[in-house]
Design an enzyme around this catalytic site. Structure first.
Site, PDB file in Angstrom:
ATOM      1  N   CYS A  91      -6.678  -8.973   3.290  1.00 45.94           N
ATOM      2  CA  CYS A  91      -8.115  -7.823   3.477  1.00 45.94           C
ATOM      3  C   CYS A  91      -9.151  -8.790   3.659  1.00 45.94           C
ATOM      4  O   CYS A  91      -9.756  -8.771   4.803  1.00 45.94           O
ATOM      5  CB  CYS A  91      -8.343  -7.108   2.050  1.00 45.94           C
ATOM      6  N   ASP A  96      10.418   3.110   6.486  1.00 46.26           N
ATOM      7  CA  ASP A  96      10.126   1.791   6.879  1.00 46.26           C
ATOM      8  C   ASP A  96      11.260   1.295   8.215  1.00 46.26           C
ATOM      9  O   ASP A  96      12.098   1.697   7.665  1.00 46.26           O
ATOM     10  CB  ASP A  96       9.882   0.777   5.796  1.00 46.26           C
ATOM     11  N   ARG A 112       0.617 -12.992   2.294  1.00 46.95           N
ATOM     12  CA  ARG A 112      -0.116 -12.879   3.576  1.00 46.95           C
ATOM     13  C   ARG A 112      -1.381 -13.532   3.761  1.00 46.95           C
ATOM     14  O   ARG A 112      -2.190 -13.281   2.591  1.00 46.95           O
ATOM     15  CB  ARG A 112      -0.219 -11.187   3.527  1.00 46.95           C
ATOM     16  N   THR A 114      -2.735  -4.209   9.081  1.00 45.39           N
ATOM     17  CA  THR A 114      -3.526  -4.409  10.501  1.00 45.39           C
ATOM     18  C   THR A 114      -4.118  -5.830  10.435  1.00 45.39           C
ATOM     19  O   THR A 114      -4.979  -6.599   9.758  1.00 45.39           O
ATOM     20  CB  THR A 114      -4.656  -3.577  10.492  1.00 45.39           C
ATOM     21  N   ARG A 141      14.358  -3.894   3.217  1.00 43.45           N
ATOM     22  CA  ARG A 141      13.559  -3.153   2.275  1.00 43.45           C
ATOM     23  C   ARG A 141      13.895  -1.947   1.716  1.00 43.45           C
ATOM     24  O   ARG A 141      13.846  -1.451   0.610  1.00 43.45           O
ATOM     25  CB  ARG A 141      12.109  -3.078   2.963  1.00 43.45           C
ATOM     26  N   VAL A 165       0.826  -1.121   0.035  1.00 41.47           N
ATOM     27  CA  VAL A 165       0.194  -0.114   0.064  1.00 41.47           C
ATOM     28  C   VAL A 165       0.886   1.128   0.000  1.00 41.47           C
ATOM     29  O   VAL A 165       0.656   2.240  -0.810  1.00 41.47           O
ATOM     30  CB  VAL A 165      -0.978   0.121   1.219  1.00 41.47           C
TER      31      VAL A 165
END
Length: 425
Positions: free
Chosen positions: A261, A35, A332, A86, A40, A17
């Site tokens: 999600c 970050d 994920r 989250t 990364r 995102v």
């Protein structure tokens, strides 16, 4: 209160995102991409995005964007956009740890007049009830007097090259009417599809969390229908194609519901609902059904193997695909791992083949090391779990060549014609 031209922007969290957002802003204004993951940051500074959301050429175009893991680089910023994950914990409860830690980081550099905008999907109230108190505690500043908050939920679709951050309409909100206007104006700099200014942060939070909850419940219904039709010997895809000729029939397909999600966000809403004394029936029923699809798939496969007199105990199965969706490296919350775990319960040996999955990440997250190429004539069963283009281009003959002379081919994703597989979802 800052003017648009005075904004010095920081994006906190550079995953699927945050990075596309930082790149778009970085084409137009000075942006610090922050970050805590140093490797990364190093990869991005070298011009490569491992998530493959942004190609190397696009990274170069963001000439005003600099990457950092050093807190000092945030000191000069006055608007912070938080794009951290989250997740849910092992008990399927919201895990706000990344959000709280990001808020603590910002709290250390927060100044009077600053604005903190959250993009992470949360339950209604989380921004003002969970995050803002952390900002106040760490900074010593007072909310809506010294600093302000905004909320603009992310709508990134990993792996989707058509629906990009700029071409998806963006919901925005602010903690005061003036802040709401400024947040809306800021996003309008990059969002060509336009924005929708919500009346409050809570409304914007609720709008986001129900988007994925609605999809989850719809998929659960189709999964339940698939289970019923399988019992009746009816091909689900044929039914859905027939029903889909009606103009208002929703084109959902059965399958595993994973990802960061759809398989997660409903638990944020149900957690909040239960906290205020309401037990959600439909949402949790949909979650239970979708979470049980891995076990259902394995039960169907085992039945098909037994019918063919294929010995289940000690059998070898090839699972094609590990990522949570096609043509995307995102691992994920992939529910393919449910199939693998369930197969192992039957003492079945499982090999995983996925050209998109990062081997080190798969090993770290799930203890699974995908193979580079399946062996020929080696498997008692083959499960096509993810519809990668690479699998499509293999064709049924090549896929079946991985199997022993007697094997079961289970097509979860309708990748093949119905006549080409032995069973489908």
């Amino acid at each position: 209160m800052h003017q648009l031209k005075d904004i010095k922007l920081a994006i906190i969290g550079l995953g699927y995102v945050g990075l596309p957002l930082a790149v778009e802003f970085g084409k137009r204004r000075a942006v610090v991409g922050f970050d805590i993951n140093q490797s990364r940051i190093a990869a991005l500074q070298a011009g490569h995005d491992s998530t493959l959301e942004v190609d190397n050429e696009e990274l170069k175009q963001a000439e005003h964007l600099r990457f950092s893991h050093d807190l000092d680089t945030l000191v000069g910023c006055n608007v912070f956009i938080v794009t951290v994950p989250t997740p849910i914990d092992q008990y399927k409860q919201p895990d706000l740890t990344p959000l709280i830690k990001a808020s603590e980081t910002i709290g250390k550099v927060l100044k009077k007049g600053d604005i903190v905008i959250y993009e992470s999907t949360v339950y209604p109230g989380a921004t003002e009830e969970d995050c803002v108190p952390v900002l106040e505690r760490v900074s010593g500043l007072k909310f809506n007097v010294d600093f302000f908050a905004g909320y603009s939920p992310e709508r990134i679709n990993p792996g989707d090259k058509e629906h990009r951050v700029t071409t998806i309409k963006k919901v925005t909100a602010g903690s005061t009417p003036e802040v709401a206007d400024l947040v809306d104006d800021l996003y309008n700099e990059i969002i060509t599809a336009g924005t929708h200014k919500a009346s409050s942060i809570k409304v914007a939070e609720a709008a986001k969390v129900i988007e994925n909850t609605q999809r989850d419940v719809n998929i659960a219904l189709i999964n339940e229908l698939a289970i019923i039709f399988n019992k009746m010997g009816i091909d689900t895809e044929a039914v859905l194609q027939a029903a889909g000729t009606k103009w208002n029939f929703l084109p959902f397909r059965p399958g595993l519901v994973g990802g960061h999600c759809i398989g997660v966000d409903p638990y944020y809403l149900t957690h909040k609902a239960q906290a205020i004394g309401y037990h959600p029936e439909i949402i949790l029923a949909g979650r239970r059904l979708n979470d049980g699809m891995g076990a259902y798939v394995v039960s169907q496969l085992v039945k098909a193997m037994l019918k063919r007199r294929i010995h289940v105990d000690g059998a070898r199965i090839l699972v094609m695909g590990l990522t949570f969706k096609e043509n995307c490296p995102d691992l994920r919350n992939t529910r393919v791992v449910d199939i693998i775990a369930e197969l192992k319960e039957h003492n079945i040996e499982v090999d995983v083949f996925d050209p998109w999955a990062d081997s080190a990440e798969a090993q770290h997250e799930y203890g699974i090391t995908p193979m580079t190429q399946p062996a020929q004539n080696a498997y008692d069963g083959i499960v096509v779990a993810v519809a990668h283009n690479e699998f499509k281009s293999l064709g049924v003959e090549k896929i079946r060549s991985f199997g022993k002379p007697e094997h079961v081919l289970y097509d979860l994703k309708y990748l093949l014609e119905s006549s080409e597989s032995d069973i489908r979802l």
